[in-house]
Design a protein around this motif. Structure first.
Motif, PDB file in Angstrom:
ATOM      1  N   THR A  20       1.953   7.164  -9.002  1.00 41.76           N
ATOM      2  CA  THR A  20       1.054   6.278  -8.259  1.00 41.76           C
ATOM      3  C   THR A  20      -0.081   5.716  -9.105  1.00 41.76           C
ATOM      4  OG1 THR A  20      -0.215   8.169  -7.450  1.00 41.76           O
ATOM      5  CG2 THR A  20       1.595   7.376  -6.052  1.00 41.76           C
ATOM      6  N   PRO A  41      -3.203  -3.078  -2.682  1.00 40.62           N
ATOM      7  CA  PRO A  41      -3.494  -1.690  -2.334  1.00 40.62           C
ATOM      8  C   PRO A  41      -2.600  -0.663  -3.045  1.00 40.62           C
ATOM      9  CG  PRO A  41      -2.072  -2.618  -0.660  1.00 40.62           C
ATOM     10  CD  PRO A  41      -2.293  -3.694  -1.696  1.00 40.62           C
ATOM     11  N   TRP A  42      -2.176  -0.931  -4.299  1.00 35.18           N
ATOM     12  CA  TRP A  42      -1.325   0.023  -5.012  1.00 35.18           C
ATOM     13  C   TRP A  42      -1.856   1.435  -4.828  1.00 35.18           C
ATOM     14  CZ3 TRP A  42       3.252  -0.470  -7.529  1.00 35.18           C
ATOM     15  CH2 TRP A  42       3.672   0.654  -8.240  1.00 35.18           C
ATOM     16  N   GLU A  44       0.043   1.648  -2.052  1.00 35.37           N
ATOM     17  CA  GLU A  44       0.452   1.340  -0.680  1.00 35.37           C
ATOM     18  C   GLU A  44       1.348   0.101  -0.679  1.00 35.37           C
ATOM     19  OE1 GLU A  44      -0.126   3.278   1.919  1.00 35.37           O
ATOM     20  OE2 GLU A  44      -1.341   4.647   0.718  1.00 35.37           O
ATOM     21  N   PRO A  45       2.180  -0.069   0.368  1.00 32.46           N
ATOM     22  CA  PRO A  45       3.066  -1.233   0.435  1.00 32.46           C
ATOM     23  C   PRO A  45       2.304  -2.546   0.231  1.00 32.46           C
ATOM     24  CG  PRO A  45       3.688   0.341   2.101  1.00 32.46           C
ATOM     25  CD  PRO A  45       2.402   0.850   1.494  1.00 32.46           C
ATOM     26  N   GLU A  68       7.639   0.869   0.031  1.00 34.02           N
ATOM     27  CA  GLU A  68       7.352   1.991   0.921  1.00 34.02           C
ATOM     28  C   GLU A  68       6.703   3.108   0.121  1.00 34.02           C
ATOM     29  OE1 GLU A  68      10.512   3.251   3.721  1.00 34.02           O
ATOM     30  OE2 GLU A  68      11.684   1.619   2.809  1.00 34.02           O
ATOM     31  N   TYR A  69       5.807   3.833   0.784  1.00 39.37           N
ATOM     32  CA  TYR A  69       5.144   4.947   0.120  1.00 39.37           C
ATOM     33  C   TYR A  69       4.875   6.051   1.130  1.00 39.37           C
ATOM     34  CZ  TYR A  69       1.388   7.570  -2.196  1.00 39.37           C
ATOM     35  OH  TYR A  69       0.607   8.562  -2.739  1.00 39.37           O
ATOM     36  N   GLU A  70       5.442   7.223   0.866  1.00 39.25           N
ATOM     37  CA  GLU A  70       5.149   8.429   1.631  1.00 39.25           C
ATOM     38  C   GLU A  70       4.504   9.396   0.641  1.00 39.25           C
ATOM     39  OE1 GLU A  70       8.587   9.975   3.783  1.00 39.25           O
ATOM     40  OE2 GLU A  70       9.462   7.956   3.663  1.00 39.25           O
ATOM     41  N   PRO A  71       3.189   9.601   0.714  1.00 31.76           N
ATOM     42  CA  PRO A  71       2.496  10.433  -0.273  1.00 31.76           C
ATOM     43  C   PRO A  71       3.191  11.771  -0.522  1.00 31.76           C
ATOM     44  CG  PRO A  71       0.911   9.403   1.188  1.00 31.76           C
ATOM     45  CD  PRO A  71       2.279   9.121   1.758  1.00 31.76           C
TER      46      PRO A  71
END
Length: 144
Positions: A20, A41-42, A44-45, A68-71
């Protein structure tokens, strides 16, 4: 589609700290030579990394966008590979007793490269992605 897997002796948090960090992209992504900018918002999508591919004087400016981003679990990116087309890469992380299992999948989604049979695309992508994961593993294990 090409799939690679790597066992990393570092926490999922350390692995995702690298995944990230848009500014670290050129340190582990094979072919990326420099980062020009990282847009919020890198990671984030919608966030984008503006990077260059190749070596001077044959540099191409390109970009990668978060889909898509799931932490601490999943990151899916759209790659623009001019003039070959578009692709997607996904990273999925799971915790293991000794660290993290990271799976990287990549596929072409449009353009001339998407016309290649999967077996031919895998011949090109698999070694490159194995090297990218090896580099990412070294960075993550150094962090921990």
């Amino acid at each position: 589609m090409s799939e690679n897997e790597c066992l990393i002796e570092a926490s999922v948090e350390d692995v995702f700290a690298i995944l990230t960090d848009g500014w670290s992209y050129a340190a582990w992504v094979v072919g990326a030579s420099r980062i020009r900018d990282v847009d919020p918002p890198w990671p984030e999508p919608g966030g984008r990394i503006h990077h260059s591919v190749g070596a001077w004087p044959f540099l191409l400016d390109d970009r990668t966008t978060v889909l898509e981003y799931e932490p601490l679990h999943r990151l899916r990116l759209q790659l623009r590979v001019w003039p070959a087309g578009l692709g997607e890469v996904e990273f999925r992380a799971t915790e293991t007793p000794t660290g993290c299992r990271l799976v990287m999948t990549e596929k072409a989604t449009s353009g001339p490269i998407s016309l290649l049979p999967d077996a031919v695309a895998d011949l090109m992508l698999h070694p490159r992605n194995a090297e990218a994961l090896r580099r990412l593993k070294l960075l993550a294990e150094k962090r921990s």
